[in-house]
Design a protein around this motif. Structure first.
Motif, PDB file in Angstrom:
ATOM      1  N   LEU A   1       0.812  -1.219   0.000  1.00 38.12           N
ATOM      2  CA  LEU A   1       0.000   0.000   0.000  1.00 38.12           C
ATOM      3  C   LEU A   1       0.849   1.274   0.000  1.00 38.12           C
ATOM      4  N   PRO A   2       1.934   1.385   0.793  1.00 36.89           N
ATOM      5  CA  PRO A   2       2.759   2.598   0.691  1.00 36.89           C
ATOM      6  C   PRO A   2       3.327   2.813  -0.706  1.00 36.89           C
ATOM      7  N   LEU A   3       3.775   1.728  -1.364  1.00 38.75           N
ATOM      8  CA  LEU A   3       4.307   1.873  -2.710  1.00 38.75           C
ATOM      9  C   LEU A   3       3.207   2.249  -3.698  1.00 38.75           C
ATOM     10  N   GLN A   4       2.017   1.669  -3.546  1.00 39.96           N
ATOM     11  CA  GLN A   4       0.903   2.021  -4.414  1.00 39.96           C
ATOM     12  C   GLN A   4       0.514   3.482  -4.214  1.00 39.96           C
ATOM     13  N   LEU A   5       0.556   3.947  -2.972  1.00 40.01           N
ATOM     14  CA  LEU A   5       0.266   5.348  -2.680  1.00 40.01           C
ATOM     15  C   LEU A   5       1.296   6.257  -3.331  1.00 40.01           C
ATOM     16  N   PHE A   6       2.560   5.873  -3.258  1.00 41.59           N
ATOM     17  CA  PHE A   6       3.615   6.664  -3.890  1.00 41.59           C
ATOM     18  C   PHE A   6       3.411   6.738  -5.404  1.00 41.59           C
ATOM     19  N   ARG A   7       2.995   5.643  -6.007  1.00 41.00           N
ATOM     20  CA  ARG A   7       2.745   5.644  -7.453  1.00 41.00           C
ATOM     21  C   ARG A   7       1.550   6.522  -7.813  1.00 41.00           C
ATOM     22  N   LEU A   8       0.524   6.537  -6.986  1.00 37.73           N
ATOM     23  CA  LEU A   8      -0.619   7.421  -7.230  1.00 37.73           C
ATOM     24  C   LEU A   8      -0.196   8.887  -7.156  1.00 37.73           C
ATOM     25  N   MET A   9       0.674   9.203  -6.192  1.00 39.14           N
ATOM     26  CA  MET A   9       1.179  10.572  -6.097  1.00 39.14           C
ATOM     27  C   MET A   9       2.017  10.920  -7.313  1.00 39.14           C
ATOM     28  N   GLY A  10       2.840   9.962  -7.772  1.00 39.58           N
ATOM     29  CA  GLY A  10       3.659  10.209  -8.956  1.00 39.58           C
ATOM     30  C   GLY A  10       2.842  10.411 -10.212  1.00 39.58           C
ATOM     31  N   ALA A  11       1.650   9.808 -10.268  1.00 41.60           N
ATOM     32  CA  ALA A  11       0.752   9.976 -11.413  1.00 41.60           C
ATOM     33  C   ALA A  11      -0.184  11.167 -11.240  1.00 41.60           C
ATOM     34  N   TYR A  12       0.006  11.966 -10.175  1.00 40.42           N
ATOM     35  CA  TYR A  12      -0.798  13.154  -9.883  1.00 40.42           C
ATOM     36  C   TYR A  12      -2.277  12.817  -9.695  1.00 40.42           C
ATOM     37  N   ARG A  13      -2.567  11.617  -9.229  1.00 40.71           N
ATOM     38  CA  ARG A  13      -3.938  11.238  -8.864  1.00 40.71           C
ATOM     39  C   ARG A  13      -4.095  11.507  -7.366  1.00 40.71           C
ATOM     40  N   MET A  14      -4.137  12.787  -7.021  1.00 38.61           N
ATOM     41  CA  MET A  14      -4.039  13.173  -5.622  1.00 38.61           C
ATOM     42  C   MET A  14      -5.286  12.811  -4.823  1.00 38.61           C
ATOM     43  N   GLU A  15      -6.471  12.769  -5.459  1.00 37.97           N
ATOM     44  CA  GLU A  15      -7.672  12.376  -4.727  1.00 37.97           C
ATOM     45  C   GLU A  15      -7.597  10.912  -4.313  1.00 37.97           C
ATOM     46  N   ASP A  16      -7.183  10.052  -5.272  1.00 41.66           N
ATOM     47  CA  ASP A  16      -6.997   8.642  -4.929  1.00 41.66           C
ATOM     48  C   ASP A  16      -5.866   8.474  -3.924  1.00 41.66           C
ATOM     49  N   ALA A  17      -4.808   9.278  -4.075  1.00 46.40           N
ATOM     50  CA  ALA A  17      -3.686   9.197  -3.134  1.00 46.40           C
ATOM     51  C   ALA A  17      -4.132   9.574  -1.723  1.00 46.40           C
ATOM     52  N   ALA A  18      -4.955  10.603  -1.601  1.00 48.17           N
ATOM     53  CA  ALA A  18      -5.445  11.015  -0.286  1.00 48.17           C
ATOM     54  C   ALA A  18      -6.288   9.917   0.348  1.00 48.17           C
ATOM     55  N   ALA A  19      -7.160   9.274  -0.454  1.00 46.74           N
ATOM     56  CA  ALA A  19      -7.984   8.192   0.073  1.00 46.74           C
ATOM     57  C   ALA A  19      -7.133   6.998   0.470  1.00 46.74           C
ATOM     58  N   ALA A  20      -6.130   6.662  -0.353  1.00 48.33           N
ATOM     59  CA  ALA A  20      -5.226   5.562  -0.012  1.00 48.33           C
ATOM     60  C   ALA A  20      -4.408   5.887   1.229  1.00 48.33           C
ATOM     61  N   GLY A  21      -4.025   7.156   1.390  1.00 53.24           N
ATOM     62  CA  GLY A  21      -3.301   7.570   2.590  1.00 53.24           C
ATOM     63  C   GLY A  21      -4.136   7.413   3.844  1.00 53.24           C
ATOM     64  N   LEU A  22      -5.413   7.772   3.755  1.00 53.78           N
ATOM     65  CA  LEU A  22      -6.297   7.599   4.914  1.00 53.78           C
ATOM     66  C   LEU A  22      -6.466   6.121   5.243  1.00 53.78           C
ATOM     67  N   LEU A  23      -6.607   5.278   4.213  1.00 53.51           N
ATOM     68  CA  LEU A  23      -6.711   3.838   4.443  1.00 53.51           C
ATOM     69  C   LEU A  23      -5.454   3.302   5.114  1.00 53.51           C
ATOM     70  N   LEU A  24      -4.292   3.734   4.642  1.00 55.79           N
ATOM     71  CA  LEU A  24      -3.026   3.287   5.232  1.00 55.79           C
ATOM     72  C   LEU A  24      -2.908   3.755   6.680  1.00 55.79           C
ATOM     73  N   LEU A  25      -3.314   4.979   6.955  1.00 52.08           N
ATOM     74  CA  LEU A  25      -3.269   5.502   8.322  1.00 52.08           C
ATOM     75  C   LEU A  25      -4.154   4.677   9.254  1.00 52.08           C
ATOM     76  N   LEU A  26      -5.376   4.384   8.819  1.00 49.45           N
ATOM     77  CA  LEU A  26      -6.297   3.607   9.645  1.00 49.45           C
ATOM     78  C   LEU A  26      -5.775   2.201   9.893  1.00 49.45           C
ATOM     79  N   LEU A  27      -5.220   1.569   8.869  1.00 47.37           N
ATOM     80  CA  LEU A  27      -4.709   0.209   9.029  1.00 47.37           C
ATOM     81  C   LEU A  27      -3.500   0.182   9.966  1.00 47.37           C
ATOM     82  N   SER A  28      -2.599   1.147   9.839  1.00 41.33           N
ATOM     83  CA  SER A  28      -1.404   1.175  10.685  1.00 41.33           C
ATOM     84  C   SER A  28      -1.778   1.378  12.148  1.00 41.33           C
ATOM     85  N   LEU A  29      -2.646   2.342  12.409  1.00 41.02           N
ATOM     86  CA  LEU A  29      -3.064   2.584  13.784  1.00 41.02           C
ATOM     87  C   LEU A  29      -3.854   1.406  14.339  1.00 41.02           C
ATOM     88  N   SER A  30      -4.644   0.750  13.495  1.00 40.97           N
ATOM     89  CA  SER A  30      -5.427  -0.398  13.950  1.00 40.97           C
ATOM     90  C   SER A  30      -4.527  -1.560  14.336  1.00 40.97           C
TER      91      SER A  30
END
Length: 512
Positions: free
Chosen positions: A468-497
């Motif tokens: 997921l971190p690598l997929q998030l980085f690729r979304l940021m590199g493709a300037y898909r910032m809305e998807d990147a933000a959603a993936a970042g929130l998912l990663l944050l929730l999973l890590s804290l959980s």
């Protein structure tokens, strides 16, 4: 040699092989020093410079915040101090995403500046790398310095009040001596963390003026496939990390400020000005830490349920890697802790800490060199990532287990020996019940750190086994910032959980 000792030797051997075995593989593959160009030496200089500056800024910002928290008692203070530890388990790529939302060209700060006709700011470059490192390490520095402030007995301040000492006298006689003991060790720890940082430089750095040694290793390996240059850079990185770690261990642990009666500290050197300043300092610090995370939640919440299927597949792989890494960490740490406590050897414990001097990319480069002739490295991307993350979490796990196990043996070891409790019986009835809390914390920490790691996986993974971190980085590199933000929130929730589940599981019905 009993079974516990055998397992400890085996686990320690694995750690030595991961550290020095991969380093030997890198050394054998390295070419002459002349292969390093001006850009490589610039990366070495920038690595040292940004680590030193990041550590200095983190300490300078942390001192007034720690002082304010030590002086004040207010509702929510305990929660606030606890939350200062959150950035340590926060996925780096998520924090970077939040910082971009605040300090990027389209972020909050640029929007405010634009309203006044000013030019937008850019977070990319050396200043972005330093800003991100301060964001991560300023809370850690605050916690370390706060412990130093709280170690000053209340009786010292009562004596100062009875002697009529002024605020600058109290600072000179009580607070500054404490800072002289605490600050060097805290600064060196932060320097070492910044020295081996990779994800921050990968996302916010780059270019000739903001490339670290870790990033140079990645570029030589991933883009140029120059194994000799990557190996030589890896040796330099290990030397820098080992040198910083040795200096950090050499610096004395903060001395004791004297015994007290554990009374609540009451400060007589107080005024409206002091209270106003403390409130302002704590408020600005919390705004600096909370605003990026709030932006991640606000920007990511609308799209978290409509992410591409590849993101959810990457999330599943990340969970499996995190669980595997947590399990491997415990498998390595518990036998080493038992071996160190039974032998009463600081050397054994110190060998378990060796991985703190080696960066993940150094170990990853060595494992690539070893496995490349026999198997396609991308096929081993996930197992190697779990193994390297386990090695990186080992020092923190040992730091949690060794003192608790030593106390258990000191208090109950003689009784267990008298009852003939050895082997699995000792593990089941004595060690595990008494170690459940630190084991739960260590597993949660290892799982959360692995869940958010963007290091070795960036070197090994292809399009089919990204986490997921690598997929998030690729979304940021493709300037898909809305998807990147959603993936970042998912990663944050999973890590804290993951951290909460393990840590909570270690506390439920746990002894002590």
């Amino acid at each position: 040699m009993n079974r516990a000792t055998t397992l400890g030797v085996i686990a320690l051997g694995v750690v030595v092989c991961l550290t020095f075995g991969t380093l030997a593989a890198v050394a054998l593959r390295a070419d002459a020093v002349a292969r390093l160009g001006p850009a490589d030496w610039a990366a070495v200089r920038f690595t040292l410079w940004q680590a030193a500056l990041s550590a200095a800024l983190s300490i300078l910002l942390a001192i007034p915040v720690a002082r304010a928290l030590a002086r004040r008692r207010f509702p929510g203070r305990t929660v606030l101090v606890t939350l200062l530890g959150a950035p340590f388990i926060l996925p780096v790529i998520v924090a970077v995403l939040g910082l971009i939302a605040v300090f990027g060209r389209s972020g909050v700060v640029s929007t405010v500046l634009g309203a006044f006709g000013a030019e937008p700011v850019s977070i990319y470059g050396y200043h972005g790398v330093i800003l991100a490192h301060v964001f991560f390490n300023f809370p850690l520095a605050t916690r370390l310095i706060l412990q130093g402030w709280l170690s000053i007995p209340a009786e010292r301040f009562r004596l100062a009040a009875s002697l009529g000492l002024r605020p600058h006298d109290i600072a000179r006689m009580l607070e500054r001596p404490m800072l002289r003991e605490v600050v060097p060790g805290a600064a060196l720890v932060i320097f070492l963390i910044c020295l081996t940082s990779f994800a921050v430089a990968l996302t916010l750095g780059g270019g000739p003026r903001a490339t670290t040694v870790e990033l140079a290793i990645y570029e030589a390996f991933r883009f140029d496939f120059d194994l000799g240059r990557a190996a030589l850079l890896a040796l330099i990185q290990f030397a820098l990390g080992a040198g910083a770690a040795l200096i950090a261990f050499w610096v004395a642990i903060p001395g004791d400020m004297g015994a007290g009666l554990d009374r609540a500290i009451r400060r007589w050197d107080d005024s409206v000005l002091h209270r106003t300043r403390d409130v302002l300092v704590v408020g600005l610090a919390m705004l600096f830490l909370a605003l990026p995370l709030a932006m991640v939640v606000v920007n990511g919440l609308p799209g978290v349920l409509s992410l591409p299927v590849q993101v959810y597949a990457a999330a599943l792989r990340s969970i499996l890697v995190a669980l595997g890494s947590a399990g491997l960490t415990l498998i390595l740490a518990l036998p080493i802790a038992v071996y160190a406590v039974q032998r009463r050897s600081r050397l054994i414990e110190g060998l378990g800490y060796m991985t703190i001097a080696a960066s993940p990319l150094v170990i990853g480069t060595g494992l690539f060199i070893i496995t490349f002739p026999f198997i396609k490295p991308s096929d081993l991307a996930l197992p190697i990532t779990a193994l390297v993350n386990a090695a990186m979490s080992l020092p923190f796990t040992l730091r949690a287990l060794v003192p608790a196990l030593a106390a258990t043996e000191a208090n109950f070891g003689a009784l267990a020996d008298g009852l003939g409790m050895h082997g699995l019986a000792r593990l089941r009835y004595l060690w595990l019940p008494r170690l459940r809390r630190p084991i739960g914390f260590a597993l949660g920490l290892a799982g959360a750190l692995s869940m958010g790691d963007l290091g070795v996986i960036a070197m090994f993974a292809d399009t089919h086994n990204a986490t997921l971190p690598l997929q998030l980085f690729r979304l940021m590199g493709a300037y898909r910032m809305e998807d990147a933000a959603a993936a970042g929130l998912l990663l944050l929730l999973l890590s804290l959980s993951i951290f909460w589940i393990f840590d909570r599981g270690g506390r439920v019905n746990a002894v002590r």
